[in-house]
Design an enzyme around this catalytic site. Structure first.
Site, mmCIF file in Angstrom:
data_model
loop_
_atom_site.group_PDB
_atom_site.id
_atom_site.type_symbol
_atom_site.label_atom_id
_atom_site.label_comp_id
_atom_site.label_asym_id
_atom_site.label_seq_id
_atom_site.Cartn_x
_atom_site.Cartn_y
_atom_site.Cartn_z
ATOM 1 N N GLY A 1 1.134 2.262 6.758
ATOM 2 C CA GLY A 1 1.598 3.628 6.499
ATOM 3 C C GLY A 1 0.621 4.339 5.574
ATOM 4 O O GLY A 1 -0.269 3.703 4.988
ATOM 5 N N LEU A 2 0.824 5.627 5.452
ATOM 6 C CA LEU A 2 -0.069 6.451 4.629
ATOM 7 C C LEU A 2 -0.023 6.034 3.157
ATOM 8 O O LEU A 2 0.942 5.390 2.722
ATOM 9 C CB LEU A 2 0.369 7.925 4.720
ATOM 10 N N SER A 3 -1.021 6.458 2.410
ATOM 11 C CA SER A 3 -0.998 6.269 0.958
ATOM 12 C C SER A 3 0.214 7.026 0.404
ATOM 13 O O SER A 3 0.448 8.178 0.765
ATOM 14 C CB SER A 3 -2.294 6.834 0.361
ATOM 15 N N GLY A 4 1.004 6.350 -0.410
ATOM 16 C CA GLY A 4 2.185 6.992 -1.003
ATOM 17 C C GLY A 4 3.405 6.987 -0.091
ATOM 18 O O GLY A 4 4.439 7.550 -0.431
ATOM 19 N N SER A 5 3.300 6.325 1.058
ATOM 20 C CA SER A 5 4.440 6.331 1.989
ATOM 21 C C SER A 5 5.583 5.444 1.471
ATOM 22 O O SER A 5 6.742 5.649 1.833
ATOM 23 C CB SER A 5 4.002 5.872 3.384
ATOM 24 N N GLY A 6 5.240 4.450 0.652
ATOM 25 C CA GLY A 6 6.271 3.558 0.110
ATOM 26 C C GLY A 6 6.051 2.093 0.463
ATOM 27 O O GLY A 6 6.919 1.255 0.207
ATOM 28 N N SER B 1 4.151 -0.355 -0.861
ATOM 29 C CA SER B 1 4.201 -1.321 -1.973
ATOM 30 C C SER B 1 5.613 -1.406 -2.543
ATOM 31 O O SER B 1 6.100 -2.512 -2.836
ATOM 32 C CB SER B 1 3.255 -0.910 -3.109
ATOM 33 N N SER C 1 -4.063 0.155 6.594
ATOM 34 C CA SER C 1 -4.463 -0.348 7.926
ATOM 35 C C SER C 1 -4.271 0.745 8.989
ATOM 36 O O SER C 1 -3.384 0.641 9.840
ATOM 37 C CB SER C 1 -3.706 -1.635 8.287
HETATM 38 N N1 LIG Z 1 -10.378 7.474 0.881
HETATM 39 C C1 LIG Z 1 -9.223 6.821 0.688
HETATM 40 N N2 LIG Z 1 -8.298 6.775 1.669
HETATM 41 C C2 LIG Z 1 -7.142 6.114 1.464
HETATM 42 N N3 LIG Z 1 -6.805 5.461 0.322
HETATM 43 C C3 LIG Z 1 -7.704 5.484 -0.699
HETATM 44 C C4 LIG Z 1 -8.941 6.156 -0.556
HETATM 45 N N4 LIG Z 1 -9.640 6.007 -1.727
HETATM 46 C C5 LIG Z 1 -8.880 5.277 -2.542
HETATM 47 N N5 LIG Z 1 -7.701 4.946 -1.935
HETATM 48 C C6 LIG Z 1 -6.686 4.064 -2.546
HETATM 49 O O1 LIG Z 1 -6.820 2.824 -1.866
HETATM 50 C C7 LIG Z 1 -5.569 2.395 -1.333
HETATM 51 C C8 LIG Z 1 -5.690 2.043 0.161
HETATM 52 O O2 LIG Z 1 -6.396 0.856 0.331
HETATM 53 P P1 LIG Z 1 -6.145 -0.045 1.617
HETATM 54 O O3 LIG Z 1 -6.936 -1.284 1.413
HETATM 55 O O4 LIG Z 1 -4.692 -0.185 1.833
HETATM 56 O O5 LIG Z 1 -6.759 0.861 2.794
HETATM 57 S S1 LIG Z 1 -7.225 0.455 4.247
HETATM 58 O O6 LIG Z 1 -6.192 -0.456 4.830
HETATM 59 O O7 LIG Z 1 -8.522 -0.217 4.168
HETATM 60 O O8 LIG Z 1 -7.321 1.721 4.990
HETATM 61 C C9 LIG Z 1 -4.598 3.542 -1.467
HETATM 62 O O9 LIG Z 1 -3.462 2.931 -2.050
HETATM 63 P P2 LIG Z 1 -1.975 3.161 -1.524
HETATM 64 O O10 LIG Z 1 -1.624 4.504 -2.075
HETATM 65 O O11 LIG Z 1 -1.207 2.057 -2.189
HETATM 66 O O12 LIG Z 1 -1.911 3.076 -0.035
HETATM 67 C C10 LIG Z 1 -5.261 4.528 -2.411
HETATM 68 O O13 LIG Z 1 -4.691 4.420 -3.678
HETATM 69 N N1 LIG Z 2 12.995 5.519 0.086
HETATM 70 C C1 LIG Z 2 11.845 5.245 -0.530
HETATM 71 N N2 LIG Z 2 11.116 4.150 -0.167
HETATM 72 C C2 LIG Z 2 9.954 3.866 -0.779
HETATM 73 N N3 LIG Z 2 9.416 4.599 -1.801
HETATM 74 C C3 LIG Z 2 10.102 5.688 -2.194
HETATM 75 C C4 LIG Z 2 11.326 6.058 -1.564
HETATM 76 N N4 LIG Z 2 11.755 7.199 -2.155
HETATM 77 C C5 LIG Z 2 10.856 7.519 -3.090
HETATM 78 N N5 LIG Z 2 9.859 6.608 -3.143
HETATM 79 C C6 LIG Z 2 8.721 6.667 -4.090
HETATM 80 O O1 LIG Z 2 7.529 6.908 -3.354
HETATM 81 C C7 LIG Z 2 6.417 6.279 -3.984
HETATM 82 C C8 LIG Z 2 5.717 5.388 -2.975
HETATM 83 O O2 LIG Z 2 4.580 4.812 -3.582
HETATM 84 P P1 LIG Z 2 3.995 3.407 -3.144
HETATM 85 O O3 LIG Z 2 5.095 2.424 -2.932
HETATM 86 O O4 LIG Z 2 2.928 3.061 -4.135
HETATM 87 O O5 LIG Z 2 3.368 3.768 -1.723
HETATM 88 P P2 LIG Z 2 2.154 3.086 -0.954
HETATM 89 O O6 LIG Z 2 2.113 1.639 -1.356
HETATM 90 O O7 LIG Z 2 2.475 3.294 0.496
HETATM 91 O O8 LIG Z 2 0.928 3.850 -1.391
HETATM 92 C C9 LIG Z 2 6.952 5.505 -5.168
HETATM 93 O O9 LIG Z 2 6.791 6.276 -6.332
HETATM 94 C C10 LIG Z 2 8.446 5.357 -4.828
HETATM 95 O O10 LIG Z 2 9.251 5.261 -5.987
#
Ligand SMILES: Nc1ncnc2c1ncn2[C@@H]1O[C@H](COP(=O)(O)OS(=O)(=O)O)[C@@H](OP(=O)(O)O)[C@H]1O
Ligand SMILES: Nc1ncnc2c1ncn2[C@@H]1O[C@H](COP(=O)(O)OP(=O)(O)O)[C@@H](O)[C@H]1O
Length: 199
Positions: A32-37, A39, A106
């Site tokens: 899923g996208l960065s920040g999607s949830g 972790s 991914s």
């Molecule tokens: N350019 C760019 N695009 C996306 N994400 C970025 C980038 N630069 C740094 N980050 C940070 O790195 C985390 C994603 O790393 P991943 O190893 O999960 O990415 S990938 O599977 O190789 O696409 C991702 O963490 P998550 O937010 O937990 O997904 C970001 O915090």
């Molecule tokens: N239903 C939900 N499921 C997962 N995360 C949520 C939800 N609602 C709000 N959040 C918040 O969204 C953020 C997701 O961040 P994170 O888990 O780091 O995402 P990722 O690992 O995909 O980058 C966290 O701050 C989390 O508390």
């Protein structure tokens, strides 16, 4: 590749480890996208499994991109290598008897397909955390979307680098419509049968 490498037979098989643990081992692959949830849900899931006596291990950005894969960037080529290494490491943990959880963006279907091949189709449980870009961007947990929009980060997933949604995930989580606890409960329901060790 060197032809002088011999693969030694492991003395203790995965099946023997699974029997001792009294549950099967496999890989739960979050995407899923960065920040999607990813972790957040993966952590809650692991705690819940652990509480129930399941042997688990999690691979995520903190222990992989800062160590084993610290030489890799966010180009599509390096993301492919990132995903390949994660799949190989996840397979080792699975062979060691662990229910192994991975939480990486991914982004490309073909890279996830490669991971599935390495791990084995029957051992690969794909979980799609389908949170719309708009919501991930509003959350902007790490402030990276703001930077990406300002052009300070290149190749940012969803902004300037692609994300391809899975076509047939084992579970699709719409995190904006359910709580973390509800998502975890749905995942565990799907895992119940898979966890059962049958001789
Ligand atoms: N350019 C760019 N695009 C996306 N994400 C970025 C980038 N630069 C740094 N980050 C940070 O790195 C985390 C994603 O790393 P991943 O190893 O999960 O990415 S990938 O599977 O190789 O696409 C991702 O963490 P998550 O937010 O937990 O997904 C970001 O915090
Ligand atoms: N239903 C939900 N499921 C997962 N995360 C949520 C939800 N609602 C709000 N959040 C918040 O969204 C953020 C997701 O961040 P994170 O888990 O780091 O995402 P990722 O690992 O995909 O980058 C966290 O701050 C989390 O508390």
């Amino acid at each position: 590749m060197s032809s002088n490498i011999t693969q030694h037979d492991y003395h203790i098989s995965r099946q023997e480890r699974n029997r001792q643990n009294d549950h099967n081992s496999f890989v739960i692959w979050f995407t899923g996208l960065s920040g999607s949830g990813k972790s957040t849900i993966a952590n809650h899931l692991e705690k819940e499994l652990f509480k129930n006596g399941i042997r688990t291990y999690s691979l995520d950005g903190d222990n992989v991109r800062s160590g084993l894969n610290r030489d890799l960037t966010f180009s599509l080529e390096d993301r492919k290598e990132n995903n390949r290494r994660i799949a190989e490491v996840a397979k080792l943990f699975m062979d060691a008897g662990m229910v192994t959880i991975t939480a990486f963006i991914s982004p490309l279907r073909k890279d996830r397909e490669e991971a599935k091949k390495v791990i084995g189709q029957d051992n690969f449980v794909e979980i799609f955390v389908n949170t719309p870009l708009k919501i991930c961007e509003e959350r902007d947990v790490k402030g990276l979307y703001k930077k990406a929009r300002a052009g300070e980060i290149k190749n940012f997933t969803g902004i300037s680098s692609p994300y391809e949604a899975p076509e047939d995930p084992a579970v699709e989580i719409r995190a904006e419509e359910e709580t973390v606890e509800e998502s975890v409960e749905r995942v565990i329901k799907v895992l119940k049968e898979k966890l059962k060790y049958n001789e």
